[in-house]
Write a protein that holds these residues in place. Sequence first.
Motif, PDB file in Angstrom:
ATOM      1  N   GLY A   1       2.323   2.644   8.520  1.00 11.29           N
ATOM      2  CA  GLY A   1       1.008   2.894   7.919  1.00 11.29           C
ATOM      3  C   GLY A   1      -0.133   2.689   8.900  1.00 11.29           C
ATOM      4  N   ASP A   2      -1.296   2.383   8.354  1.00 11.93           N
ATOM      5  CA  ASP A   2      -2.535   2.279   9.137  1.00 11.93           C
ATOM      6  C   ASP A   2      -2.432   1.307  10.305  1.00 11.93           C
ATOM      7  N   ILE A   3      -1.592   0.288  10.163  1.00  9.37           N
ATOM      8  CA  ILE A   3      -1.570  -0.772  11.188  1.00  9.37           C
ATOM      9  C   ILE A   3      -0.714  -0.403  12.399  1.00  9.37           C
TER      10      ILE A   3
ATOM     11  N   PRO B   1      -3.542   9.580  12.430  1.00  7.14           N
ATOM     12  CA  PRO B   1      -4.740   9.313  11.630  1.00  7.14           C
ATOM     13  C   PRO B   1      -4.460   8.247  10.572  1.00  7.14           C
ATOM     14  N   GLN B   2      -5.465   7.416  10.286  1.00 10.60           N
ATOM     15  CA  GLN B   2      -5.268   6.336   9.300  1.00 10.60           C
ATOM     16  C   GLN B   2      -5.527   6.896   7.906  1.00 10.60           C
ATOM     17  N   LEU B   3      -4.513   7.597   7.421  1.00  8.09           N
ATOM     18  CA  LEU B   3      -4.587   8.307   6.139  1.00  8.09           C
ATOM     19  C   LEU B   3      -3.335   8.034   5.318  1.00  8.09           C
ATOM     20  N   ALA B   4      -3.408   8.448   4.046  1.00  7.19           N
ATOM     21  CA  ALA B   4      -2.300   8.189   3.119  1.00  7.19           C
ATOM     22  C   ALA B   4      -0.997   8.865   3.560  1.00  7.19           C
ATOM     23  N   GLN B   5      -1.072  10.098   4.047  1.00 11.78           N
ATOM     24  CA  GLN B   5       0.167  10.817   4.396  1.00 11.78           C
ATOM     25  C   GLN B   5       0.962  10.144   5.516  1.00 11.78           C
TER      26      GLN B   5
ATOM     27  N   ILE C   1       5.920  -8.307  -0.486  1.00 11.02           N
ATOM     28  CA  ILE C   1       4.898  -9.365  -0.617  1.00 11.02           C
ATOM     29  C   ILE C   1       3.510  -8.748  -0.455  1.00 11.02           C
ATOM     30  N   ASP C   2       2.638  -9.020  -1.396  1.00 14.30           N
ATOM     31  CA  ASP C   2       1.248  -8.572  -1.250  1.00 14.30           C
ATOM     32  C   ASP C   2       0.331  -9.693  -1.736  1.00 14.30           C
ATOM     33  N   ARG C   3      -0.872  -9.735  -1.175  1.00  8.98           N
ATOM     34  CA  ARG C   3      -1.799 -10.790  -1.607  1.00  8.98           C
ATOM     35  C   ARG C   3      -2.424 -10.468  -2.956  1.00  8.98           C
ATOM     36  N   ASN C   4      -2.282  -9.221  -3.381  1.00  6.85           N
ATOM     37  CA  ASN C   4      -2.766  -8.839  -4.711  1.00  6.85           C
ATOM     38  C   ASN C   4      -1.579  -8.470  -5.594  1.00  6.85           C
TER      39      ASN C   4
ATOM     40  N   GLY D   1       0.856  -1.198   0.000  1.00  8.43           N
ATOM     41  CA  GLY D   1       0.000   0.000   0.000  1.00  8.43           C
ATOM     42  C   GLY D   1       0.888   1.242   0.000  1.00  8.43           C
ATOM     43  N   PHE D   2       0.314   2.365   0.404  1.00 12.47           N
ATOM     44  CA  PHE D   2       1.096   3.617   0.448  1.00 12.47           C
ATOM     45  C   PHE D   2       2.371   3.434   1.276  1.00 12.47           C
ATOM     46  N   ALA D   3       2.222   2.762   2.416  1.00 12.22           N
ATOM     47  CA  ALA D   3       3.344   2.642   3.346  1.00 12.22           C
ATOM     48  C   ALA D   3       4.421   1.706   2.792  1.00 12.22           C
ATOM     49  N   GLY D   4       4.013   0.498   2.371  1.00 10.39           N
ATOM     50  CA  GLY D   4       4.975  -0.494   1.892  1.00 10.39           C
ATOM     51  C   GLY D   4       5.732  -0.007   0.665  1.00 10.39           C
TER      52      GLY D   4
ATOM     53  N   LEU E   1     -16.534  -0.968   1.296  1.00 10.24           N
ATOM     54  CA  LEU E   1     -15.939  -0.255   0.155  1.00 10.24           C
ATOM     55  C   LEU E   1     -14.444  -0.171   0.356  1.00 10.24           C
ATOM     56  N   TYR E   2     -13.815  -1.302   0.657  1.00  7.35           N
ATOM     57  CA  TYR E   2     -12.410  -1.211   1.033  1.00  7.35           C
ATOM     58  C   TYR E   2     -11.446  -1.697  -0.028  1.00  7.35           C
ATOM     59  N   THR E   3     -11.927  -2.635  -0.850  1.00  3.57           N
ATOM     60  CA  THR E   3     -11.017  -3.217  -1.839  1.00  3.57           C
ATOM     61  C   THR E   3     -11.559  -2.982  -3.243  1.00  3.57           C
TER      62      THR E   3
ATOM     63  N   PHE F   1      -5.346   2.366  -4.852  1.00  5.16           N
ATOM     64  CA  PHE F   1      -5.421   3.772  -4.442  1.00  5.16           C
ATOM     65  C   PHE F   1      -6.813   3.982  -3.829  1.00  5.16           C
ATOM     66  N   GLN F   2      -6.892   3.715  -2.526  1.00  4.48           N
ATOM     67  CA  GLN F   2      -8.205   3.692  -1.875  1.00  4.48           C
ATOM     68  C   GLN F   2      -8.978   5.020  -1.935  1.00  4.48           C
ATOM     69  N   PRO F   3      -8.282   6.183  -1.892  1.00  6.44           N
ATOM     70  CA  PRO F   3      -9.051   7.432  -1.899  1.00  6.44           C
ATOM     71  C   PRO F   3      -9.980   7.602  -3.109  1.00  6.44           C
TER      72      PRO F   3
ATOM     73  N   GLY G   1       1.464 -13.250  -2.455  1.00  9.61           N
ATOM     74  CA  GLY G   1       1.234 -14.221  -1.382  1.00  9.61           C
ATOM     75  C   GLY G   1       0.523 -13.563  -0.222  1.00  9.61           C
ATOM     76  N   ASN G   2      -0.245 -14.362   0.487  1.00 11.50           N
ATOM     77  CA  ASN G   2      -0.952 -13.866   1.662  1.00 11.50           C
ATOM     78  C   ASN G   2      -0.184 -14.361   2.891  1.00 11.50           C
ATOM     79  N   VAL G   3       0.308 -13.449   3.695  1.00 12.80           N
ATOM     80  CA  VAL G   3       1.082 -13.866   4.865  1.00 12.80           C
ATOM     81  C   VAL G   3       0.131 -14.408   5.919  1.00 12.80           C
ATOM     82  N   GLU G   4       0.396 -15.623   6.364  1.00 13.30           N
ATOM     83  CA  GLU G   4      -0.506 -16.223   7.360  1.00 13.30           C
ATOM     84  C   GLU G   4       0.077 -16.216   8.758  1.00 13.30           C
TER      85      GLU G   4
HETATM   86  C1  LIG Z   1     -12.550   4.025   0.731  1.00 10.91           C
HETATM   87  C2  LIG Z   1     -11.358   4.706   1.333  1.00 10.91           C
HETATM   88  C3  LIG Z   1     -11.105   6.041   1.060  1.00 10.91           C
HETATM   89  C4  LIG Z   1      -9.991   6.692   1.591  1.00 10.91           C
HETATM   90  N1  LIG Z   1      -9.763   8.005   1.289  1.00 10.91           N
HETATM   91  C5  LIG Z   1      -8.663   8.615   1.748  1.00 10.91           C
HETATM   92  C6  LIG Z   1      -8.361   9.950   1.385  1.00 10.91           C
HETATM   93  O1  LIG Z   1      -9.121  10.585   0.647  1.00 10.91           O
HETATM   94  N2  LIG Z   1      -7.207  10.511   1.867  1.00 10.91           N
HETATM   95  C7  LIG Z   1      -6.354   9.813   2.658  1.00 10.91           C
HETATM   96  O2  LIG Z   1      -5.310  10.350   3.034  1.00 10.91           O
HETATM   97  N3  LIG Z   1      -6.615   8.555   3.039  1.00 10.91           N
HETATM   98  C8  LIG Z   1      -7.743   7.934   2.592  1.00 10.91           C
HETATM   99  N4  LIG Z   1      -8.006   6.650   2.961  1.00 10.91           N
HETATM  100  C9  LIG Z   1      -7.075   5.979   3.896  1.00 10.91           C
HETATM  101  C10 LIG Z   1      -5.845   5.487   3.159  1.00 10.91           C
HETATM  102  O3  LIG Z   1      -6.213   4.816   1.974  1.00 10.91           O
HETATM  103  C11 LIG Z   1      -5.056   4.598   4.091  1.00 10.91           C
HETATM  104  O4  LIG Z   1      -4.686   5.347   5.227  1.00 10.91           O
HETATM  105  C12 LIG Z   1      -3.800   4.054   3.431  1.00 10.91           C
HETATM  106  O5  LIG Z   1      -4.139   3.253   2.308  1.00 10.91           O
HETATM  107  C13 LIG Z   1      -2.968   3.234   4.418  1.00 10.91           C
HETATM  108  O6  LIG Z   1      -1.853   2.726   3.766  1.00 10.91           O
HETATM  109  P1  LIG Z   1      -1.180   1.363   4.224  1.00 10.91           P
HETATM  110  O7  LIG Z   1      -0.020   1.188   3.290  1.00 10.91           O
HETATM  111  O8  LIG Z   1      -0.944   1.382   5.672  1.00 10.91           O
HETATM  112  O9  LIG Z   1      -2.265   0.235   3.954  1.00 10.91           O
HETATM  113  P2  LIG Z   1      -3.036  -0.181   2.627  1.00 10.91           P
HETATM  114  O10 LIG Z   1      -3.034   0.906   1.613  1.00 10.91           O
HETATM  115  O11 LIG Z   1      -4.347  -0.708   3.085  1.00 10.91           O
HETATM  116  O12 LIG Z   1      -2.165  -1.373   2.027  1.00 10.91           O
HETATM  117  C14 LIG Z   1      -2.039  -2.600   2.658  1.00 10.91           C
HETATM  118  C15 LIG Z   1      -1.620  -3.655   1.648  1.00 10.91           C
HETATM  119  O13 LIG Z   1      -1.345  -4.856   2.348  1.00 10.91           O
HETATM  120  C16 LIG Z   1      -1.857  -5.965   1.649  1.00 10.91           C
HETATM  121  N5  LIG Z   1      -2.114  -7.018   2.631  1.00 10.91           N
HETATM  122  C17 LIG Z   1      -2.958  -6.976   3.678  1.00 10.91           C
HETATM  123  N6  LIG Z   1      -2.876  -8.117   4.391  1.00 10.91           N
HETATM  124  C18 LIG Z   1      -1.962  -8.889   3.787  1.00 10.91           C
HETATM  125  C19 LIG Z   1      -1.437 -10.194   4.049  1.00 10.91           C
HETATM  126  N7  LIG Z   1      -1.850 -10.921   5.094  1.00 10.91           N
HETATM  127  N8  LIG Z   1      -0.514 -10.697   3.205  1.00 10.91           N
HETATM  128  C20 LIG Z   1      -0.085  -9.982   2.142  1.00 10.91           C
HETATM  129  N9  LIG Z   1      -0.543  -8.751   1.855  1.00 10.91           N
HETATM  130  C21 LIG Z   1      -1.470  -8.204   2.660  1.00 10.91           C
HETATM  131  C22 LIG Z   1      -3.096  -5.422   0.987  1.00 10.91           C
HETATM  132  O14 LIG Z   1      -3.440  -6.183  -0.172  1.00 10.91           O
HETATM  133  C23 LIG Z   1      -2.685  -3.975   0.625  1.00 10.91           C
HETATM  134  O15 LIG Z   1      -2.132  -3.899  -0.670  1.00 10.91           O
HETATM  135  C24 LIG Z   1      -9.124   5.977   2.437  1.00 10.91           C
HETATM  136  C25 LIG Z   1      -9.380   4.632   2.726  1.00 10.91           C
HETATM  137  C26 LIG Z   1     -10.477   4.005   2.176  1.00 10.91           C
HETATM  138  C27 LIG Z   1     -10.754   2.556   2.469  1.00 10.91           C
END
Ligand SMILES: Cc1cc2nc3c(=O)[nH]c(=O)nc-3n(C[C@H](O)[C@H](O)[C@H](O)COP(=O)(O)OP(=O)(O)OC[C@H]3O[C@@H](n4cnc5c(N)ncnc54)[C@H](O)[C@@H]3O)c2cc1C
Length: 443
Positions: free
Chosen positions: A305-307, A316-320, A37-40, A17-20, A129-131, A45-47, A81-84
């Motif tokens: 990132g979000d986790i 905040p759980q956001l892209a930045q 590694i990603d499961r997809n 995602g954004f973080a990785g 509406l997450y994926t 781009f969730q926004p 791959g999906n990490v288990e």
């Molecule tokens: C609908 C929606 C709208 C949003 N709008 C905004 C916005 O307008 N502005 C903003 O700043 N933020 C927005 N956000 C929040 C933003 O998208 C997240 O904060 C950001 O994506 C977090 O990045 P991340 O890299 O931590 O996680 P993610 O982007 O969620 O990426 C995680 C990745 O890990 C992979 N993954 C998960 N589990 C496993 C596993 N077990 N094995 C392998 N791969 C795995 C997933 O496939 C995914 O590719 C929105 C979120 C959503 C859902």
Amino acid sequence: MNVDPESVPHVVIVGGGFAGIAAARGLRKSNVRVTLIDRNPYSTFQPLLYQVATSTLNPGDVTYFLRALRRRQSNLRVELGNVETMDHQAQTLTLDDGRVVNYDYLIIGTGVSANFFGIPGAQEHALPLYTRQEAIDVRDRINGLLDAATKRQGEKVRLLIVGGGPTGVETAGALAEMRQKDLPVVYPELNEESVEVMLVDMADQVLGAFSDSSSEYTAGELRRRGVNVVLSKSVKEVKADGVVLKSMGEDETEEWTPAAAVLWASGVTVPKAVSNWGVPQVRGGRIPVSDRLRVNDLPNVFAIGDIAAINDGALPQLAQPAKQTGAHVAKVIHGLVHGGDPGPFKYKDLGILATIGRADAVAEVTHLPKLKGFVAWAIWNVVHLATLLGGRNRISSMVNLGTKYLMWGRSHNLIVGDISDFSKNATEGPLSAARSMKRHHHK
Ligand SMILES: Cc1cc2nc3c(=O)[nH]c(=O)nc-3n(C[C@H](O)[C@H](O)[C@H](O)COP(=O)(O)OP(=O)(O)OC[C@H]3O[C@@H](n4cnc5c(N)ncnc54)[C@H](O)[C@@H]3O)c2cc1C
């Protein structure tokens, strides 16, 4: 840079995602080999997912092929791959296909998923509406539902969105535009009164993270666009054909609210699977990390990132924050390999944005006055198009958003999928797009 795979540290990043991605890119010049590694096979781009769900963007506009990152980074390998499970003593991960991956440094950036808060029926019937797949599903089910409604005389179609945060507001705004602009042309059998867009939140305002003036403005603008904004009511139960709403006030009355589709935009949580990863978890299931993003008590394991919850305080759980923590962890690991310490992570808050519809948004950008309306919308467009990954995604999104907003009221070429299954389903029994309704696959 080219590296000898045997002699340099192996950095494994879980989650593209954004973080990785920011972490992987930050390690471009380090003497390490990186495995992402990603499961997809793609990053989402969730926004802009809600634009897929509301028939404006193609799914491919908002997804980026992760292996394409290789073009500018030869020390990177991308694996599907999906990490288990994880074993931090042995420094290994196990994937769903049984493969075991060794790491010297591990970065966890797997994000979060929809939170149904244990509300009865929500997981079964509501549409999250997450994926990418969920967004396509919402799109097809709504179009199937509208098509089915044309075959029923005088039945009201309520599209109910749960959650008044940015995702709920943006989805409600886009559906309201579809109702006002497209429906009269493409579904002449339905009229404005027969389709209702309802946005429900348990708080007494929408966009709780924004200032009161932005929240009030947004609620007013949504209402002006025909959205039925219902505040101070919480969802007690979800069924295939509606929800039970409960007042938050003293009377606590409950009322059955029929709805043909219930869209779930009410919050996120860390998936349960993370409890098999041998990492500590705090509120919301997030992984506590130090100011160097190191997981508490696990010296070679990092979370971003979000986790991640930094110093037990949640960003905040956001892209930045995701991008910035990804970039910082790369510096920390570069320092561990090459010597040096980038110092503690400091979040640079750039502000928050939410769009309501065409030429209308709210923007609270750091160091700028609060903005509303067209200027905020222009900023929203520039920010989203600029931060999409990849030239093709940027161009295709620009073309598709441009077709909608610049040819306002002239193009009704909604992006639709295979709706006949849902259309057929919805004519049997209650008019419903619920997730519990089966999709009949064509042979
Ligand atoms: C609908 C929606 C709208 C949003 N709008 C905004 C916005 O307008 N502005 C903003 O700043 N933020 C927005 N956000 C929040 C933003 O998208 C997240 O904060 C950001 O994506 C977090 O990045 P991340 O890299 O931590 O996680 P993610 O982007 O969620 O990426 C995680 C990745 O890990 C992979 N993954 C998960 N589990 C496993 C596993 N077990 N094995 C392998 N791969 C795995 C997933 O496939 C995914 O590719 C929105 C979120 C959503 C859902």
